[in-house]
Write a protein that holds these residues in place. Sequence first.
Motif, PDB file in Angstrom:
ATOM      1  N   ALA A 197       0.902   4.309  -2.573  1.00  0.00           N
ATOM      2  CA  ALA A 197       0.547   5.791  -2.079  1.00  0.00           C
ATOM      3  C   ALA A 197       1.994   6.762  -2.685  1.00  0.00           C
ATOM      4  CB  ALA A 197       0.441   5.818  -0.660  1.00  0.00           C
ATOM      5  N   VAL A 246       0.781  -1.092  -0.029  1.00  0.00           N
ATOM      6  CA  VAL A 246       0.081  -0.087   0.131  1.00  0.00           C
ATOM      7  C   VAL A 246       0.681   1.121   0.035  1.00  0.00           C
ATOM      8  CG1 VAL A 246      -1.819   1.289   1.422  1.00  0.00           C
ATOM      9  CG2 VAL A 246      -1.915  -1.163   1.067  1.00  0.00           C
ATOM     10  N   SER A 247       1.908   1.190   0.648  1.00  0.00           N
ATOM     11  CA  SER A 247       2.820   2.443   0.879  1.00  0.00           C
ATOM     12  C   SER A 247       3.297   2.682  -0.302  1.00  0.00           C
ATOM     13  CB  SER A 247       3.903   2.141   2.067  1.00  0.00           C
ATOM     14  OG  SER A 247       3.116   2.074   3.375  1.00  0.00           O
ATOM     15  N   SER A 266      -0.813  10.659   0.634  1.00  0.00           N
ATOM     16  CA  SER A 266      -0.514   9.869   1.992  1.00  0.00           C
ATOM     17  C   SER A 266      -1.345   8.531   2.042  1.00  0.00           C
ATOM     18  CB  SER A 266      -0.759  10.920   3.089  1.00  0.00           C
ATOM     19  OG  SER A 266      -2.402  10.792   3.059  1.00  0.00           O
ATOM     20  N   ARG A 267      -0.635   7.743   3.038  1.00  0.00           N
ATOM     21  CA  ARG A 267      -1.426   6.565   3.300  1.00  0.00           C
ATOM     22  C   ARG A 267      -2.729   6.822   3.527  1.00  0.00           C
ATOM     23  NH1 ARG A 267       0.609   1.296   4.173  1.00  0.00           N
ATOM     24  NH2 ARG A 267      -1.011  -0.010   5.272  1.00  0.00           N
TER      25      ARG A 267
END
Length: 295
Positions: free
Chosen positions: A215, A211-212, A221-222
Amino acid sequence: MVDKTTQDGDGIRTYPFPVDLSVCGVGMQVVAMNSGLPWHQAAPIGRVHRIDFHVVMLFTGGPVTHMVDFAEYEMTAGDLLWIRPGQVHRFSRASEYHGTALTMQPGFLPRATVEATGLYRYELPPLLRPGPAQLAGLQAALDQLRREYEDITTLPLTLHTAVLQHSLTAFLLRLAHLAVSSAEATREQADTTFTRFRDAVEKGFATNHSVSAYADALGYSRRTLVRAVRAATGETPKGFIDKRVILEARRLLAHTDLPIGRVGAAVGFADAANFSKFFHQHTDTTPAAFRAELR
């Protein structure tokens, strides 16, 4: 003051509107937040509780962190927080609250006004960030409301209450417009954010499950990504990625004769055992068993 709080089945206390603290006993209050808690003397700092009335807080300082319905919101000067009856919330022990708090008892305004101002539209965001012109209008309307609230000498109580209702309506109409426009802007942003994320996952799920990483690549941003994906799908970004990986794995298991390890490698797992564990966690069956059921 008599403690009239109630405790719901989930153990969370509900605090009633403190009529006895309101000027002339009217169904609203406008007070400075830095003079203490704006509604109930026993309202717990740092403890989850409910209220059975509306609260609008206009902040003149910050940052302030406040939880509403188990989501944390951070306010700074010029922000507003709108908490509706029945919502769970919590004051932050680490924050100092400065600004003005408006509280309003349900039933204080006529039904037509309640509908026009969207008082019970729980889908609207609690945190509102007006632009300079919107903030100036809201601040002026709230200042006027506070002056009317504190002026108990120039009008009889019935007229005083009527003036308060009209002044409150003017403020709430401005607030409702801000809330609706903010919700629309958030939806548009969330749609765009989710669409970009969805497209990126479609291109990269075979090698990227982070996910990071998504992003960072998209410039979000997460937290922004989490909100956008949850708004669009009801699930987390990680859950969305995992579902796409599982879908592709099922397709390969069903329609190819690739060995299990090769299927795992095709969806980003260098180790066949890790792929089998991941597949089982998400489907309650093994890759081999899933393939056998289809053949």
